[in-house]
Scaffold this motif. Structure first.
Motif, PDB file in Angstrom:
ATOM      1  N   HIS A   1     -18.252 -13.396   1.514  1.00 42.61           N
ATOM      2  CA  HIS A   1     -19.017 -13.087   0.317  1.00 42.61           C
ATOM      3  C   HIS A   1     -18.741 -11.684  -0.238  1.00 42.61           C
ATOM      4  CE1 HIS A   1     -21.218 -16.751   0.318  1.00 42.61           C
ATOM      5  NE2 HIS A   1     -21.878 -16.518   1.423  1.00 42.61           N
ATOM      6  N   LEU A   2     -18.203 -10.785   0.565  1.00 47.29           N
ATOM      7  CA  LEU A   2     -17.978  -9.403   0.131  1.00 47.29           C
ATOM      8  C   LEU A   2     -16.537  -9.225  -0.336  1.00 47.29           C
ATOM      9  CD1 LEU A   2     -19.968  -7.783   3.025  1.00 47.29           C
ATOM     10  CD2 LEU A   2     -20.578  -7.670   0.626  1.00 47.29           C
ATOM     11  N   THR A   3     -16.361  -8.427  -1.404  1.00 48.59           N
ATOM     12  CA  THR A   3     -15.052  -8.291  -2.034  1.00 48.59           C
ATOM     13  C   THR A   3     -14.783  -6.837  -2.400  1.00 48.59           C
ATOM     14  OG1 THR A   3     -15.238 -10.500  -3.015  1.00 48.59           O
ATOM     15  CG2 THR A   3     -13.599  -9.021  -3.970  1.00 48.59           C
ATOM     16  N   TYR A   4     -13.563  -6.405  -2.140  1.00 50.81           N
ATOM     17  CA  TYR A   4     -13.066  -5.128  -2.645  1.00 50.81           C
ATOM     18  C   TYR A   4     -11.804  -5.437  -3.441  1.00 50.81           C
ATOM     19  CZ  TYR A   4     -12.527  -0.023  -2.724  1.00 50.81           C
ATOM     20  OH  TYR A   4     -12.450   1.289  -3.128  1.00 50.81           O
ATOM     21  N   GLN A   5     -11.827  -5.197  -4.762  1.00 47.90           N
ATOM     22  CA  GLN A   5     -10.675  -5.456  -5.616  1.00 47.90           C
ATOM     23  C   GLN A   5      -9.731  -4.271  -5.573  1.00 47.90           C
ATOM     24  OE1 GLN A   5     -11.368  -7.231  -9.574  1.00 47.90           O
ATOM     25  NE2 GLN A   5     -10.050  -5.605 -10.370  1.00 47.90           N
ATOM     26  N   VAL A   6      -8.439  -4.544  -5.361  1.00 52.52           N
ATOM     27  CA  VAL A   6      -7.412  -3.512  -5.243  1.00 52.52           C
ATOM     28  C   VAL A   6      -6.309  -3.833  -6.237  1.00 52.52           C
ATOM     29  CG1 VAL A   6      -5.763  -2.377  -3.704  1.00 52.52           C
ATOM     30  CG2 VAL A   6      -7.940  -3.243  -2.786  1.00 52.52           C
ATOM     31  N   TRP A   7      -5.936  -2.882  -7.093  1.00 43.42           N
ATOM     32  CA  TRP A   7      -4.824  -3.098  -8.021  1.00 43.42           C
ATOM     33  C   TRP A   7      -3.509  -3.095  -7.256  1.00 43.42           C
ATOM     34  CZ3 TRP A   7      -6.664  -5.166 -12.033  1.00 43.42           C
ATOM     35  CH2 TRP A   7      -7.848  -4.723 -12.630  1.00 43.42           C
ATOM     36  N   ALA A   8      -2.578  -3.931  -7.686  1.00 44.21           N
ATOM     37  CA  ALA A   8      -1.319  -4.095  -6.956  1.00 44.21           C
ATOM     38  C   ALA A   8      -0.506  -2.811  -6.899  1.00 44.21           C
ATOM     39  CB  ALA A   8      -0.498  -5.214  -7.593  1.00 44.21           C
ATOM     40  N   ASP A   9      -0.628  -1.968  -7.927  1.00 45.99           N
ATOM     41  CA  ASP A   9       0.153  -0.725  -7.905  1.00 45.99           C
ATOM     42  C   ASP A   9      -0.488   0.344  -7.016  1.00 45.99           C
ATOM     43  OD1 ASP A   9      -2.006  -0.069  -9.494  1.00 45.99           O
ATOM     44  OD2 ASP A   9      -0.848   0.180 -11.337  1.00 45.99           O
ATOM     45  N   ARG A  10      -1.578   0.014  -6.378  1.00 47.64           N
ATOM     46  CA  ARG A  10      -2.211   0.951  -5.439  1.00 47.64           C
ATOM     47  C   ARG A  10      -1.814   0.671  -3.989  1.00 47.64           C
ATOM     48  NH1 ARG A  10      -6.674   2.763  -8.611  1.00 47.64           N
ATOM     49  NH2 ARG A  10      -5.754   2.984 -10.704  1.00 47.64           N
ATOM     50  N   GLY A  11      -0.944  -0.321  -3.762  1.00 48.99           N
ATOM     51  CA  GLY A  11      -0.473  -0.589  -2.415  1.00 48.99           C
ATOM     52  C   GLY A  11      -1.076  -1.834  -1.805  1.00 48.99           C
ATOM     53  N   THR A  12      -0.767  -2.056  -0.547  1.00 53.39           N
ATOM     54  CA  THR A  12      -1.207  -3.257   0.161  1.00 53.39           C
ATOM     55  C   THR A  12      -1.956  -2.896   1.451  1.00 53.39           C
ATOM     56  OG1 THR A  12       0.968  -3.393   1.217  1.00 53.39           O
ATOM     57  CG2 THR A  12       0.629  -4.704  -0.792  1.00 53.39           C
ATOM     58  N   THR A  13      -2.692  -1.805   1.394  1.00 50.62           N
ATOM     59  CA  THR A  13      -3.511  -1.370   2.522  1.00 50.62           C
ATOM     60  C   THR A  13      -4.865  -0.934   1.993  1.00 50.62           C
ATOM     61  OG1 THR A  13      -1.580  -0.596   3.769  1.00 50.62           O
ATOM     62  CG2 THR A  13      -3.729   0.258   4.437  1.00 50.62           C
ATOM     63  N   LEU A  14      -5.917  -1.329   2.676  1.00 51.10           N
ATOM     64  CA  LEU A  14      -7.264  -0.917   2.296  1.00 51.10           C
ATOM     65  C   LEU A  14      -8.039  -0.525   3.542  1.00 51.10           C
ATOM     66  CD1 LEU A  14      -9.579  -0.657   0.188  1.00 51.10           C
ATOM     67  CD2 LEU A  14     -10.191  -3.015   0.785  1.00 51.10           C
ATOM     68  N   GLU A  15      -8.656   0.648   3.479  1.00 55.45           N
ATOM     69  CA  GLU A  15      -9.575   1.043   4.540  1.00 55.45           C
ATOM     70  C   GLU A  15     -10.984   0.614   4.129  1.00 55.45           C
ATOM     71  OE1 GLU A  15     -10.858   4.832   7.332  1.00 55.45           O
ATOM     72  OE2 GLU A  15     -10.257   5.207   5.249  1.00 55.45           O
ATOM     73  N   LEU A  16     -11.542  -0.334   4.874  1.00 59.95           N
ATOM     74  CA  LEU A  16     -12.925  -0.758   4.667  1.00 59.95           C
ATOM     75  C   LEU A  16     -13.844   0.171   5.445  1.00 59.95           C
ATOM     76  CD1 LEU A  16     -12.881  -4.658   4.999  1.00 59.95           C
ATOM     77  CD2 LEU A  16     -13.176  -3.306   2.921  1.00 59.95           C
ATOM     78  N   ARG A  17     -14.800   0.781   4.754  1.00 58.05           N
ATOM     79  CA  ARG A  17     -15.704   1.714   5.394  1.00 58.05           C
ATOM     80  C   ARG A  17     -17.156   1.248   5.238  1.00 58.05           C
ATOM     81  NH1 ARG A  17     -13.648   6.625   6.556  1.00 58.05           N
ATOM     82  NH2 ARG A  17     -15.629   7.680   6.132  1.00 58.05           N
ATOM     83  N   ALA A  18     -17.341  -0.051   5.092  1.00 57.02           N
ATOM     84  CA  ALA A  18     -18.661  -0.606   4.797  1.00 57.02           C
ATOM     85  C   ALA A  18     -19.166  -1.531   5.896  1.00 57.02           C
ATOM     86  CB  ALA A  18     -18.613  -1.366   3.473  1.00 57.02           C
TER      87      ALA A  18
END
Length: 591
Positions: free
Chosen positions: A545-562
């Motif tokens: 149910h939870l989503t973080y949208q990331v633009w493709a030009d920002r890379g393919t790694t996300l640090e979730l801090r939630a």
């Protein structure tokens, strides 16, 4: 030419389509009022926040902070401002609102003794006193703000009327003190009964999403809890709250669950329930949960802009719901793309997304004029904190977007910015007018929409769904009027479809918890042509149910801090572009 002939043929085909369902797009298209609180600093901006939507006689009424009244809608898509017959000397902030029978109750936030107001004819603006002076709150040594010890009135209040007719009040806005609740006596015009009960405090040491700052990265400020709201569903009581602060992208809604209106309450392990840190609209905290006339669930929230002032904000509306086991959720996936308004009962949250994709991000833009450092390109960067600013606020200025090829256009959203504005009040000169045009070849222009005619109103986030889809390549904004000395557009957003199949699902998805269990790193492989990705997670593989949208030009790694310490999750990633949304990639565990 051939392009013009093809355009005419496409227009004929579009004219044969059935009428579209009502849609809306966040931030909501409201007549946001000018905030006067920074008058002495000379800082002018429109703002809306802390929304409460209630249903009264089949219509919807939206109350919020500094609205000079309220807004009315019959379909949740189109809203009109209602100016009340009387209003507090200072405009209302974060009000408590409840609708029951033929009455809507309204109580502004206040640190002083103050009345409850009511209306039985909200469509007319008629407002009167229900309780001229509520007594001071019982002494509970509340001092959430400097210089406010022993406050007599509640700040960020909310009403709750239980199914058995009992009334309660919840309140609090502090990074020191908890949220409180107290019973009210309906036989004595909702005066207080007993003593305030402390209900919940934040635990950012365990709940990663409760940490302050952009993406929860500011450890120097203690987070705030505020914006209480109570919902009863299937015998459970969901005490909702906003945290960790309204002035960042990570403002969210959480929930504690109990068996009685004043608790005790237990932290929901699937928190936060409403969370939107990525995309054009960021922030989803401090709102309310309600059912529409068909019984479908919704949740409102307060997105953040913060260009002119930290508390420059807007209002958003998201689908919501409850799983069979009681898990509450708020659907913010594609939460700033167009959504359908339900027309019947039982329309799940996921079905309300139109599937209309963003066609304008990063596309070439040309303006008739521009001030230095505020080019036309700012109008397609999906950042509400940048803007194209014309050389002058004059009728006829244009902003043109090349979509990169012929697309099927379904809707356009014009988002204005308050660049060096000088307005501190809304009067008859505060309105927006413009025309939209389109072209297949950039030479022959045809009308797309005309918002220059009466009735005139201010539309800082004007959303224009088209009655029929249009096949075109270029979309042009033609200016008419907006209040203030400057014409500034933060983003001209175009929605619809490009031809072709959606992108492939991302491969190589991994999720690794950090030494700090509140954090995790998610990685995936790039998908060719993707515009962006949705990193989705939840406590079960079938409930992301939870989503973080990331633009493709920002890379393919996300640090979730939630994340919440001690809670296991599952994570998946999907790609999207102008053609649609990919299947979800492999869902991986995050123990």
């Amino acid at each position: 030419g051939a392009a013009a002939v093809a355009l005419v043929a496409a227009a004929a085909r579009a004219a044969a389509q059935p009428p579209a369902r009502a849609t809306y797009c966040n931030p909501l298209d409201l007549e946001y009022r000018y905030n006067f609180e920074q008058l002495n600093q000379g800082i002018s901006y429109r703002s809306g926040a802390d929304p409460v939507i209630v249903v009264h006689r089949g219509a919807y009424y939206l109350f919020g902070t500094i609205a000079e009244g309220w807004y009315r809608s019959t379909d949740l898509a189109t809203w009109t401002h209602v100016r009340p017959s009387r209003w507090p000397m200072e405009d209302v902030v974060a009000p408590a609102v409840w609708a029951f029978g033929d009455t809507i109750l309204l109580k502004p936030s206040t640190f002083e003794v103050g009345p409850i107001l009511f209306t039985t004819r909200p469509e007319t603006g008629r407002l009167d006193f229900y309780n001229r002076w509520m007594p001071p709150l019982p002494d509970y040594r509340y001092d959430s703000l400097p210089g406010r010890p022993g406050a007599a009135g509640p700040w960020d209040p909310s009403f709750f009327r239980d199914d058995d007719g009992r009334w309660f009040l919840y309140w609090g806005s502090s990074n020191v003190h908890p949220l409180f609740g107290i019973a009210l006596d309906p036989a004595r015009r909702l005066t207080y009964v007993g003593q305030p009960v402390p209900l919940l405090t934040l635990h950012p040491d365990r709940h990663g999403w409760e940490r302050f700052g952009q993406d929860h990265r500011d450890s120097t400020v203690r987070p705030f809890t505020e914006g209480a709201w109570m919902t009863r569903h299937a015998g459970r009581y969901y005490l909702q709250y906003g945290a960790p602060g309204t002035e960042f992208n990570a403002y969210a809604t959480g929930a504690y669950v109990g068996a009685a209106p004043l608790g005790p309450f237990t932290y929901a392990p699937y928190n936060p329930v409403g969370y939107k840190p990525g995309g054009f609209v960021t922030g989803a905290g401090h709102g309310n949960t309600f059912q529409d006339v068909h019984g479908n669930w919704w949740n409102t929230g307060t997105p953040w802009i913060g260009t002119n002032w930290n508390f420059e904000r807007r209002i958003a509306l998201f689908p919501a719901g409850f799983e069979p086991d009681g898990q509450m959720y708020v659907a913010t996936r594609f939460g700033d793309f167009p959504h359908y308004v339900p027309t019947r009962a039982g329309e799940p949250a996921a079905s309300r997304f139109t599937g209309w994709m963003l066609l304008s991000r990063g596309r070439a833009a040309v303006a008739s004029s521009a001030r230095d450092s505020f080019p036309a390109a700012h109008a397609t960067d999906e950042d509400p904190r940048t803007a194209w600013v014309a050389a002058a606020n004059r009728s006829g200025e244009t902003l043109t977007i090349d979509l990169g090829g012929v697309r099927t256009v379904r809707a356009v959203q014009v988002n204005y910015a308050d660049f060096r504005n000088t307005r501190f009040a809304t009067d008859s000169t505060v309105y927006t007018t413009f025309r939209l045009e389109h072209s297949a070849d950039g030479r022959r222009w045809l009308p797309l929409a005309d918002l220059t005619r009466a009735p005139r109103r201010d539309r800082p986030n004007a959303y224009v769904p088209l009655a029929r889809a249009v096949r075109t390549r270029f979309v042009r904004y033609v200016h008419g009027h907006t209040a203030g000395p400057h014409l500034a557009v933060s983003d001209l957003r175009v929605f619809g479809h490009a031809d072709g199949a959606p992108p492939a699902a991302p491969a190589g998805v991994t999720a690794q918890r950090d030494r700090d269990p509140r954090n995790a790193v998610v990685r995936w492989q790039a998908v060719p042509g993707a515009v962006g990705y949705n990193v989705r997670w939840g406590v079960r593989p079938d409930r992301l149910h939870l989503t973080y949208q990331v633009w493709a030009d920002r890379g393919t790694t996300l640090e979730l801090r939630a994340l919440t310490a001690g809670v296991s999750y599952h994570v998946g990633v999907e790609a999207f572009d102008e053609r649609g949304v990919s299947p979800l990639g492999a869902v991986v565990p995050l123990p």
